[in-house]
Write an enzyme that holds these catalytic residues in place. Sequence first.
Site, PDB file in Angstrom:
ATOM      1  N   TYR A 144       0.865  -1.180   0.000  1.00 55.03           N
ATOM      2  CA  TYR A 144       0.000   0.000   0.000  1.00 55.03           C
ATOM      3  C   TYR A 144       0.897   1.223   0.000  1.00 55.03           C
ATOM      4  O   TYR A 144       1.826   1.319   0.806  1.00 55.03           O
ATOM      5  CB  TYR A 144      -0.882  -0.022   1.248  1.00 55.03           C
ATOM      6  N   ASP A 239       9.286   2.512  -0.981  1.00 55.56           N
ATOM      7  CA  ASP A 239       8.352   3.238  -0.120  1.00 55.56           C
ATOM      8  C   ASP A 239       8.750   2.902   1.319  1.00 55.56           C
ATOM      9  O   ASP A 239       8.414   1.834   1.841  1.00 55.56           O
ATOM     10  CB  ASP A 239       6.924   2.782  -0.439  1.00 55.56           C
ATOM     11  N   LYS A 267       5.610   9.470   8.129  1.00 58.78           N
ATOM     12  CA  LYS A 267       5.414   8.991   9.500  1.00 58.78           C
ATOM     13  C   LYS A 267       6.491   9.483  10.478  1.00 58.78           C
ATOM     14  O   LYS A 267       6.392  10.600  10.968  1.00 58.78           O
ATOM     15  CB  LYS A 267       5.287   7.473   9.513  1.00 58.78           C
TER      16      LYS A 267
HETATM   17  N1  HOZ Z   1      -1.546   1.327   7.100  1.00 61.10           N
HETATM   18  C1  HOZ Z   1      -1.993   2.671   6.974  1.00 61.10           C
HETATM   19  C2  HOZ Z   1      -0.876   3.588   6.737  1.00 61.10           C
HETATM   20  N2  HOZ Z   1       0.282   3.029   6.220  1.00 61.10           N
HETATM   21  C3  HOZ Z   1      -2.916   3.011   8.091  1.00 61.10           C
HETATM   22  C4  HOZ Z   1      -3.291   4.446   8.232  1.00 61.10           C
HETATM   23  C5  HOZ Z   1      -4.562   4.822   7.559  1.00 61.10           C
HETATM   24  O1  HOZ Z   1      -4.880   4.351   6.468  1.00 61.10           O
HETATM   25  O2  HOZ Z   1      -5.239   5.649   8.149  1.00 61.10           O
END
Ligand code: HOZ
Length: 431
Positions: A144, A239, A267
């Site tokens: 993702y 990524d 992040k």
């Molecule tokens: N896994 C997602 C971010 N890498 C979670 C955060 C989200 O979608 O709010």
Amino acid sequence: MTKSRSSALFSAAQTRIPGGVNSPVRAFRGLGRDPFFIERAEGARLWDVDGHEYIDYVGSWGPAILGHAPPVVVAAVQKAATRGISFGIPNPLEVEMAELICAWVPSIEKVRMVNSGTEATMSCIRLARGFTRRDKVIKFEGCYHGHVDSLLVQAGSGSLTHGQPDSAGVPAELARLTIALPFNDIDAVRTAFRENSGQIAAVILEPIPANAGLYLPRASFLQSLRDECTAAGALLIFDEVMTGFRLARGGAQEIYGVAPDLTALGKVIGGGLPVGAFGGSAQIMNQLSPDGPVYQAGTLSGNPLAMAAGLAQLRELERIDAWQLLDKLGAELQEGICGRMRCFEKPFTFHRLGSMFCLFFTDLPVFDLASAKRSKPALFAEYFRFCLERGVYFAPSQFETGFLSAAHTSADIEKTCAVAGDALARLGRAA
Ligand code: HOZ
């Protein structure tokens, strides 16, 4: 029975916010309970609006690597705020941040700040297309990269949790330019390069996929991708929004010794404020406007509060050598959970790297999306609820990753393992 404050807030939210949440995975769908609303967070703890306390293993989905509201970050934000909240014109902290990133991640010679991981990966794709003058992109199923049109194809995280790995609203013409392949399958990559000779702009991946649970690259997979991209004249994009500055000072690329052409960051780099970044060699990055023909911009990019928070967090990580501490805490958690499964005839699959971890409710190996999907959703939901009711908050989806912070203590982990152990015993796997 009177409604809890969280339930009342969730009802109100559903009236005015789609699904009641500002990001789908927060909706706790498929878990048999509603989300809770947070009153405050400090260290490794969250308190909800009804006064419940939780040990938190989500950490704002990764940014809270020092724990919540670490004093150094709070102080840096306060100090920066007194000097102005947003300028929209260069400020010295942007230069400091760029220099720090380039020093810590050697594959990056130039870097641009953005406001989220999604912006970072979106910009990498556009830059790769502009640089190579090619259109097609290879990604991996279950990876993702934010809600970027070209990358919402066989995607992980919330889109996978809610059964929408391919989003409505992405033009079929655009999706056709994205080739989604199984992770860890280098033969599939070679075939795709052969069948699309001279057309692949980039291969983008999470070097350690962490949005379909957590699984690891097989030995030499990343190096083979590097070799294939170089041979084909395509860019390799890592990524590292999740792994950057979390697993090591130089991210997953430092651990595996493979240098990508472009890296997307997010992040941890923002200390909890909305920040992303992308960078690579000067030759590629110079294609960006105003020097080059690839347009990319942002009103709030390089925002002084965000830069101050990020710099404070990164420097503190280095000062306390957080990566060693996080790995030690991770090992304690792994030992605690796996130890409790030792009496199982067929233990569930537990993965960990440094401060990232995931428990799959299958005893079979997990190495790509198809194998991650073997995990049984009903068992995950029961485990999640059981732990939450006892004050341990794991990510509310099987297709996410757990995060430790430097604020967790061995006592937190001991309590967590006791709770998780009770949950596992209840799930009936004990021999
Ligand atoms: N896994 C997602 C971010 N890498 C979670 C955060 C989200 O979608 O709010």
